[in-house]
Structure formats: structure tokens, C-alpha cells
Motif scaffolding. Structure first.
Motif, PDB file in Angstrom:
ATOM      1  N   GLN A 121       0.835  -1.186   0.000  1.00 52.59           N
ATOM      2  CA  GLN A 121       0.000   0.000   0.000  1.00 52.59           C
ATOM      3  C   GLN A 121       0.879   1.247   0.000  1.00 52.59           C
ATOM      4  N   ALA A 122       0.398   2.260  -0.667  1.00 53.14           N
ATOM      5  CA  ALA A 122       1.162   3.507  -0.729  1.00 53.14           C
ATOM      6  C   ALA A 122       0.794   4.367   0.473  1.00 53.14           C
ATOM      7  N   SER A 123       1.719   5.210   0.882  1.00 56.55           N
ATOM      8  CA  SER A 123       1.403   6.141   1.964  1.00 56.55           C
ATOM      9  C   SER A 123       1.152   7.511   1.350  1.00 56.55           C
ATOM     10  N   LEU A 124       0.235   8.235   1.980  1.00 56.96           N
ATOM     11  CA  LEU A 124      -0.161   9.545   1.466  1.00 56.96           C
ATOM     12  C   LEU A 124      -0.268  10.485   2.654  1.00 56.96           C
ATOM     13  N   SER A 125       0.606  11.467   2.688  1.00 64.79           N
ATOM     14  CA  SER A 125       0.596  12.386   3.822  1.00 64.79           C
ATOM     15  C   SER A 125      -0.618  13.296   3.753  1.00 64.79           C
ATOM     16  N   TYR A 126      -1.161  13.648   4.907  1.00 67.40           N
ATOM     17  CA  TYR A 126      -2.330  14.530   4.885  1.00 67.40           C
ATOM     18  C   TYR A 126      -1.941  15.949   4.467  1.00 67.40           C
ATOM     19  N   LEU A 127      -0.655  16.236   4.454  1.00 70.85           N
ATOM     20  CA  LEU A 127      -0.202  17.564   4.016  1.00 70.85           C
ATOM     21  C   LEU A 127      -0.028  17.640   2.506  1.00 70.85           C
ATOM     22  N   ASP A 144     -12.540   6.353   0.538  1.00 76.19           N
ATOM     23  CA  ASP A 144     -12.561   7.368  -0.516  1.00 76.19           C
ATOM     24  C   ASP A 144     -11.616   6.985  -1.652  1.00 76.19           C
ATOM     25  N   LEU A 145     -11.943   7.475  -2.827  1.00 81.56           N
ATOM     26  CA  LEU A 145     -11.065   7.265  -3.973  1.00 81.56           C
ATOM     27  C   LEU A 145     -10.158   8.478  -4.117  1.00 81.56           C
ATOM     28  N   ILE A 146      -8.880   8.199  -4.374  1.00 86.25           N
ATOM     29  CA  ILE A 146      -7.893   9.267  -4.490  1.00 86.25           C
ATOM     30  C   ILE A 146      -7.255   9.187  -5.871  1.00 86.25           C
ATOM     31  N   TYR A 147      -7.195  10.305  -6.536  1.00 88.57           N
ATOM     32  CA  TYR A 147      -6.420  10.380  -7.772  1.00 88.57           C
ATOM     33  C   TYR A 147      -5.135  11.123  -7.444  1.00 88.57           C
ATOM     34  N   GLY A 148      -4.032  10.436  -7.539  1.00 88.51           N
ATOM     35  CA  GLY A 148      -2.763  11.048  -7.122  1.00 88.51           C
ATOM     36  C   GLY A 148      -1.605  10.575  -7.972  1.00 88.51           C
ATOM     37  N   GLN A 149      -0.449  11.027  -7.549  1.00 87.52           N
ATOM     38  CA  GLN A 149       0.763  10.828  -8.331  1.00 87.52           C
ATOM     39  C   GLN A 149       1.796  10.207  -7.403  1.00 87.52           C
ATOM     40  N   PHE A 150       2.651   9.353  -7.957  1.00 83.24           N
ATOM     41  CA  PHE A 150       3.700   8.772  -7.118  1.00 83.24           C
ATOM     42  C   PHE A 150       4.886   9.715  -7.012  1.00 83.24           C
ATOM     43  N   LEU A 151       5.274   9.966  -5.781  1.00 82.98           N
ATOM     44  CA  LEU A 151       6.446  10.807  -5.554  1.00 82.98           C
ATOM     45  C   LEU A 151       7.674   9.923  -5.368  1.00 82.98           C
ATOM     46  N   VAL A 152       7.473   8.845  -4.631  1.00 83.43           N
ATOM     47  CA  VAL A 152       8.546   7.879  -4.400  1.00 83.43           C
ATOM     48  C   VAL A 152       8.020   6.514  -4.792  1.00 83.43           C
ATOM     49  N   ALA A 153       8.715   5.834  -5.646  1.00 85.85           N
ATOM     50  CA  ALA A 153       8.324   4.475  -6.007  1.00 85.85           C
ATOM     51  C   ALA A 153       9.591   3.699  -6.301  1.00 85.85           C
ATOM     52  N   ASN A 154      10.207   3.202  -5.249  1.00 82.86           N
ATOM     53  CA  ASN A 154      11.438   2.431  -5.420  1.00 82.86           C
ATOM     54  C   ASN A 154      11.159   0.963  -5.175  1.00 82.86           C
ATOM     55  N   LYS A 155      12.045   0.170  -5.699  1.00 81.95           N
ATOM     56  CA  LYS A 155      11.971  -1.261  -5.467  1.00 81.95           C
ATOM     57  C   LYS A 155      12.109  -1.512  -3.965  1.00 81.95           C
ATOM     58  N   ASP A 156      11.355  -2.436  -3.448  1.00 82.42           N
ATOM     59  CA  ASP A 156      11.459  -2.862  -2.049  1.00 82.42           C
ATOM     60  C   ASP A 156      11.160  -1.741  -1.056  1.00 82.42           C
ATOM     61  N   MET A 157      10.550  -0.690  -1.513  1.00 88.23           N
ATOM     62  CA  MET A 157      10.229   0.401  -0.577  1.00 88.23           C
ATOM     63  C   MET A 157       8.763   0.736  -0.672  1.00 88.23           C
ATOM     64  N   GLU A 158       8.234   1.256   0.421  1.00 86.96           N
ATOM     65  CA  GLU A 158       6.836   1.669   0.387  1.00 86.96           C
ATOM     66  C   GLU A 158       6.689   2.879  -0.533  1.00 86.96           C
ATOM     67  N   PRO A 159       5.810   2.783  -1.500  1.00 90.19           N
ATOM     68  CA  PRO A 159       5.639   3.950  -2.386  1.00 90.19           C
ATOM     69  C   PRO A 159       4.923   5.088  -1.664  1.00 90.19           C
ATOM     70  N   GLU A 160       5.194   6.281  -2.104  1.00 85.69           N
ATOM     71  CA  GLU A 160       4.554   7.440  -1.488  1.00 85.69           C
ATOM     72  C   GLU A 160       3.809   8.243  -2.549  1.00 85.69           C
ATOM     73  N   MET A 161       2.591   8.599  -2.202  1.00 82.49           N
ATOM     74  CA  MET A 161       1.755   9.346  -3.143  1.00 82.49           C
ATOM     75  C   MET A 161       1.604  10.785  -2.690  1.00 82.49           C
ATOM     76  N   VAL A 162       1.313  11.662  -3.640  1.00 83.24           N
ATOM     77  CA  VAL A 162       0.932  13.032  -3.312  1.00 83.24           C
ATOM     78  C   VAL A 162      -0.246  13.427  -4.208  1.00 83.24           C
ATOM     79  N   CYS A 163      -0.981  14.417  -3.754  1.00 85.74           N
ATOM     80  CA  CYS A 163      -2.110  14.904  -4.545  1.00 85.74           C
ATOM     81  C   CYS A 163      -1.882  16.348  -4.980  1.00 85.74           C
ATOM     82  N   ILE A 164      -0.633  16.762  -5.029  1.00 82.75           N
ATOM     83  CA  ILE A 164      -0.314  18.098  -5.546  1.00 82.75           C
ATOM     84  C   ILE A 164       0.852  17.950  -6.510  1.00 82.75           C
ATOM     85  N   ASP A 165       0.972  18.907  -7.401  1.00 82.32           N
ATOM     86  CA  ASP A 165       2.122  18.871  -8.303  1.00 82.32           C
ATOM     87  C   ASP A 165       3.266  19.679  -7.687  1.00 82.32           C
ATOM     88  N   SER A 166       4.317  19.845  -8.457  1.00 82.98           N
ATOM     89  CA  SER A 166       5.511  20.461  -7.882  1.00 82.98           C
ATOM     90  C   SER A 166       5.278  21.915  -7.486  1.00 82.98           C
TER      91      SER A 166
END
Lengths: 258, 164
Positions: A121-127, A144-166
Motif C-alpha cells: 500500500q502507498a502512503s499519502l501524507s495529509y499535508l 474514498d477514492l484518491i487520484y494522485g501521483q507517485f512521488l517515491v516508487a522504489n523497489k522494495d520500498m513503500e511507495p509514497e503518493m501526493v495529490c499536488i504537483d511540484s
């Protein structure tokens, strides 16, 4: 091993299997040009080695089975052209920068756990929402359904999502509204639908007003005015995987006739 | 006398911070050199030939996005969600500019017929505004003839005693 490689150009559009070695043509003219123009011209001939391929020595190693695709040199990142393998699969592997649809499964302190269909499962910070601060928490519930983008997606690591762009704007990301219908298709179909000038989407867009969210993880969310209209879109999209263009046109004609 | 005293001071003492101020430049240099020697002797390094990595002209990319020029994943058609439609134009304009044109036939919230019906009732009300006072009175009288009872009577406001 590398000696039994095949020239990459010869395999374009054909089936390649994991372990195949593709040889790249040497670019003597490019090298000469680079020497002449100095370091500034160096990044021009960069070759993009896309999904399903790995760099090995001077050539490419195939890691997925599928059709080898090639795009000629153009603008953007792939100035020297691009090779990738167009494979048919259902298992999603998180990739940095991909836009996906996730389902919130848990609220754990200041992060949400989001199921994206990957191994973890990906983690998504409330910030990581537009306008969110420590005081002003986004209203996200479990389920809830979330449409987001992966910020971190490495092998063997928990992926991290965000819902904002740069630049900190949501630009369409965040919680997807109420109602609607979520279903899964293969990753190949998602790419087909997202391709520019996709016929399926163009034909569907003539039918009636509706909204569509396509996640690179194979999830599609559809919402139309009525449940019937929603389900019609869903059925067409699901069937598209196994229909030829002709069959699809017939099915659509039947619908628009009604 | 002073020189003799200085010579007797040990090197370790001279290296201390508060002793540095009074030192002349020569002894300072000497001390620095010695220190450098100690550091370089203690410094470890790998006794290997330099790795000469050739610059690679292959970039590995795990995403399909740059390969296939995929579109933005949110779509809305025929004005279902105007916000998303605006966003679609914005996000996809990088790849293709002239392709997407905003549909002129955006679905209106209020249909034309409904709009006409609503304005029908407004004709009288707004028409009144442009009439002279005298004509207005005539119009009112006509109105009252037609539906005299339905109009709220403009009775003078007065105190009504509550019933016990």
C-alpha cells in the motif's frame, strides 16, 4: 552472451522475450558531431530505454515479454528516440510520476494508507493536498477514492503518493467525488485509452455527457448522469479489450440508435 | 632571555589555540606543515586505478508516460464537468495544441425552453418599469379585475390583539 544480440531496429513491432539482447547501432556521425559542437550538444543523442528494457553494456536487455516499440527522435526527453516493450499485464508496479487511482484503506496518524493495486500500500501524507496545513486537514475518509501521483516508487520500498504537483496545485488530483463507478481493466487497455487520438474515447465522447478518470494502475472511474448511462460506458470500456474496431463501432451504433 | 623561554615551550603547548596569537609566522608555518604530515600519514585511500566510467547515452525510464505521450487521466465530455474540461485542455496542450477545442455545445444548466417560459412571466413585470405612472394604474386596474382576490390587499398595518 551479448554476442548473440539482434539489432534493435530489426525487432521493432515484433515479440521479444526476457533475456533477449538488443544491439544498438553505433552513431559515428553523432559522435563526430558531438566532438565538433562540444559539450553543449552532448545530450542530444540520448536514447530512452523504457519499461521492459534494461541497459546492459552498449545494448539493451529485455526484461518483459511483449512487442518492441520504437519512437523516432523527437522533442522532449527522448531526443535520441525511445525503445520500450508493450506488454500485456494486469499487475501494477508503482512507477515514479504515474497518476493512479487509489482507495484509502486506513488513517494512521498523519498518513493515509492507499491501496493502489501494487504489492504494497502507498502512503499519502495529509499535508500532500492542495491547501492543507497542519491545522486544516483535508477531509478524507476511509474508502474514498484518491487520484494522485507517485512521488517515491522504489523497489522494495513503500511507495509514497501526493495529490499536488511540484507547484503545490491540485490540478485535478485529490479525492474523486461521490457516486460514479470504479472498475479494473488491464494495464495495456489503460495505455490504449490514454493515447492521444484514441478512437474509443473519441467515439464515446459523442454519446452523452460523462466524466472519466483513468489511473495508470488499471483502474477506471466513470460517472454519468444516470446509473444506466454510467453502466453503458463501463460495459463498453470493459468489452473494448476483446473487441475489434469494427465490433466496437457496431456496438456503439446500436447504442446511439436507441 | 625571552628567546630561550620560547624554545623551551613544547610543541603541543604551542599548538594550542591561545598560544597561536603570540607565535611568529615561521613557527606557525612549521607547525602547520607538521600537522599536514600527520594527517596525510593517517589518511587512507584505495590503491586502485581510477574508474573511468564512459558516459552512457542510454537513459533508463520505468514509466510509459514519456514513451507514449500519454494524455492526462481525467476527462470530461460534453460539459459534464466544466472544471475538468478546462483542465484537460490545459494539461494536454503541451502535446497537441489544436486538437482539443472546447465544445461550443456545452450543455446548459437551463434549457432554452425553460428559459423562454421563465421570461414569459417576466415580460409584464419588467414592462411595468418602462411605463408611465398613469399607464401603470390602468394596468393595475386590469389586473385587479382579473384576479382581485389573489392579490395581497394593501391593508394598513395595525396592531392585532392576541386572542386569549
Amino acid at each position: 552472451m551479448a554476442a548473440r544480440g539482434v539489432p534493435a531496429e530489426a525487432c521493432v513491432g515484433q515479440v521479444v522475450l526476457p533475456g533477449d539482447v538488443l544491439l544498438l547501432p553505433a552513431h559515428p556521425d553523432e559522435d563526430a558531431e558531438r566532438l565538433r559542437l562540444g559539450a553543449s550538444a552532448a545530450p542530444r543523442g540520448r536514447l530512452l530505454c523504457g519499461p521492459g528494457l534494461r541497459r546492459s553494456g552498449a545494448g539493451l536487455l529485455v526484461t518483459k515479454c511483449g512487442l518492441l516499440r520504437h519512437r523516432q527522435a523527437g522533442g522532449g526527453a527522448a531526443a535520441g528516440g525511445a525503445f520500450w516493450v508493450d506488454s500485456q499485464q494486469k499487475r501494477y508496479v508503482p512507477v515514479k510520476g504515474d497518476h493512479v487511482i487509489g482507495i484509502v484503506t486506513a488513517k494512521a496518524g498523519d498518513v493515509f494508507k492507499v491501496d493502489v493495486g501494487g504489492s504494497e500500500q502507498a502512503s499519502l501524507s495529509y499535508l500532500a493536498f492542495e491547501g492543507a496545513t497542519k491545522r486544516n486537514r483535508p477531509n478524507v475518509q476511509v474508502g474514498d477514492l484518491i487520484y494522485g501521483q507517485f512521488l517515491v516508487a522504489n523497489k522494495d520500498m513503500e511507495p509514497e503518493m501526493v495529490c499536488i504537483d511540484s507547484s503545490g496545485r491540485a490540478s485535478g488530483m485529490g479525492v474523486i467525488g461521490q457516486d460514479g463507478f470504479l472498475f479494473k481493466v488491464s494495464l495495456g487497455l489503460i495505455r490504449k485509452l490514454l493515447a492521444p487520438k484514441c478512437e474509443i474515447i473519441q467515439e464515446l465522447s459523442q454519446l452523452y455527457p460523462f466524466e472519466l478518470v483513468l489511473g495508470m494502475n488499471g483502474r477506471i472511474w466513470v460517472k454519468a448522469k444516470t446509473v444506466q448511462q454510467t453502466l453503458i460506458i463501463v460495459n463498453i470500456l470493459e468489452a473494448c479489450e476483446y473487441m475489434t474496431a469494427e465490433q466496437r463501432k457496431q456496438a456503439l451504433a446500436k447504442l446511439s440508435g436507441n | 632571555m625571552a628567546a630561550e623561554v620560547k624554545a623551551k615551550l613544547s610543541k603541543n603547548l604551542l599548538r594550542m589555540k591561545f598560544m597561536q596569537r603570540g607565535l611568529d609566522s615561521q613557527t606557525k608555518k612549521q607547525l602547520e606543515e607538521e600537522e599536514k604530515k600527520i594527517i596525510s600519514e593517517e589518511h587512507w585511500y584505495l590503491d586502485l586505478p581510477d574508474l573511468k566510467e564512459k558516459e552512457s547515452f542510454i537513459i533508463e525510464e520505468r514509466s510509459f508516460m514519456p514513451c507514449e505521450d500519454l494524455l492526462y487521466g481525467r476527462m470530461s465530455f460534453k460539459g459534464f464537468n466544466p472544471e475538468i474540461e478546462k483542465l484537460m485542455v490545459q494539461m494536454n496542450s503541451k502535446s497537441k495544441k489544436e486538437e482539443i477545442e472546447v465544445d461550443d455545445k456545452m450543455e446548459a444548466d437551463v434549457s432554452d425552453e425553460e428559459m423562454a417560459r421563465r421570461y414569459e412571466t417576466l415580460v409584464g413585470t419588467i414592462g411595468k418599469k418602462f411605463l408611465k405612472k398613469r399607464d401603470q394604474r390602468v394596468l393595475q386596474d386590469e389586473d385587479e379585475d382579473e384576479n382581485s382576490n389573489t392579490r395581497p390587499s394593501k391593508a394598513k398595518k395595525m396592531f392585532l390583539k392576541p386572542q386569549d
